[in-house]
Design a protein around this motif. Structure first.
Motif, PDB file in Angstrom:
ATOM      1  N   ILE A   4      21.442  66.393 -60.392  1.00  0.00           N
ATOM      2  CA  ILE A   4      20.782  67.033 -59.263  1.00  0.00           C
ATOM      3  C   ILE A   4      19.292  67.083 -59.547  1.00  0.00           C
ATOM      4  N   ILE A   5      18.531  66.502 -58.645  1.00  0.00           N
ATOM      5  CA  ILE A   5      17.080  66.431 -58.748  1.00  0.00           C
ATOM      6  C   ILE A   5      16.504  67.580 -57.935  1.00  0.00           C
ATOM      7  N   CYS A   6      15.705  68.419 -58.599  1.00  0.00           N
ATOM      8  CA  CYS A   6      15.067  69.567 -57.945  1.00  0.00           C
ATOM      9  C   CYS A   6      13.554  69.345 -57.942  1.00  0.00           C
ATOM     10  N   THR A  15       8.971  62.052 -55.110  1.00  0.00           N
ATOM     11  CA  THR A  15      10.357  62.157 -55.575  1.00  0.00           C
ATOM     12  C   THR A  15      11.071  60.830 -55.392  1.00  0.00           C
ATOM     13  N   GLN A  16      10.831  60.165 -54.272  1.00  0.00           N
ATOM     14  CA  GLN A  16      11.437  58.850 -54.053  1.00  0.00           C
ATOM     15  C   GLN A  16      10.993  57.871 -55.134  1.00  0.00           C
ATOM     16  N   LEU A  38      21.876  63.353 -56.739  1.00  0.00           N
ATOM     17  CA  LEU A  38      21.772  64.280 -55.619  1.00  0.00           C
ATOM     18  C   LEU A  38      20.352  64.841 -55.599  1.00  0.00           C
ATOM     19  N   VAL A  39      19.593  64.529 -54.575  1.00  0.00           N
ATOM     20  CA  VAL A  39      18.212  65.013 -54.470  1.00  0.00           C
ATOM     21  C   VAL A  39      18.204  66.205 -53.525  1.00  0.00           C
ATOM     22  N   LEU A  57      24.525  71.952 -53.728  1.00  0.00           N
ATOM     23  CA  LEU A  57      25.379  71.393 -54.770  1.00  0.00           C
ATOM     24  C   LEU A  57      26.857  71.587 -54.446  1.00  0.00           C
ATOM     25  N   ARG A  58      27.225  72.780 -54.012  1.00  0.00           N
ATOM     26  CA  ARG A  58      28.629  73.047 -53.645  1.00  0.00           C
ATOM     27  C   ARG A  58      29.082  72.120 -52.518  1.00  0.00           C
TER      28      ARG A  58
END
Length: 187
Positions: A4-6, A15-16, A38-39, A57-58
């Motif tokens: 997971i990217i925060c 971010t890309q 997952l971004v 995330l869920r």
């Protein structure tokens, strides 16, 4: 493995660029298992929100807490990432590690491995009082803050050994190589 990217508070293009420089879905790297990148799409103040990151995330993992997760946060996104990782684990989730990229001033403690990447040696050692974590990286020569996220493959630096608190380099490499080594170690 789920990553997971925060992101922090910055243009989405950064971010890309980070994701494309590290993860090319068309290329298989050795025996590496498939990664689920997952971004987190939150912007502005939402980058700080563990609640919004957890809901995201869920939703993406269909509430499967046993699915292994690595959090990668940048700048202000490190605040949301550490809070979400800690909460995810407290709820029974499988947190493999947290990687904080230029999260200067953010306390980092948890019952999972934590790694810091810093844009210079000053940021590296001054963050140590807030949690040194495991293997870490700092840019040498120092670079501007956004370079760490925009193009980690161009940021040269040093991998530090956590058992020697303020030592200089253990191994010279670029930030992208360091991240690949970390991710490989958690497969």
């Amino acid at each position: 493995m789920n990553i997971i990217i925060c992101p922090g508070i910055h243009e989405i293009e950064l971010t890309q660029s980070f994701v494309s420089s590290l993860f090319n879905p068309n290329v298989e790297r050795g025996d590496q298992q498939l990664l689920n990148i997952l971004v987190f799409p939150g912007e502005g103040i939402f980058t700080l929100s563990a609640l919004h990151i957890l809901l995201f995330l869920r939703d993406r993992l269909n509430n499967k807490l046993e699915s292994p997760v690595i959090f990668i946060g940048f700048s202000a996104g490190v605040v949301g990432a550490i809070a979400a990782a800690t909460t995810w684990q407290l709820q029974g989730g499988n947190v493999k590690a947290l990687i904080a990229i230029d999260g200067w001033g953010v306390p980092l403690w948890g019952n999972f491995p934590i790694h810091r990447l810093s844009h210079g040696y000053f940021t590296h050692w001054s963050s140590a009082i807030l949690g040194i974590g495991e293997d870490n990286f700092y840019a040498d020569p120092p670079v501007d803050h956004l370079s760490m996220w925009r193009s980690p493959q161009t940021v040269q630096g040093n991998w530090t050994d956590p058992s020697i608190r303020f030592s200089h380099s253990q191994k010279s490499l670029n930030a992208a190589e360091f991240l690949h080594i970390l991710l490989k170690s958690y497969e």
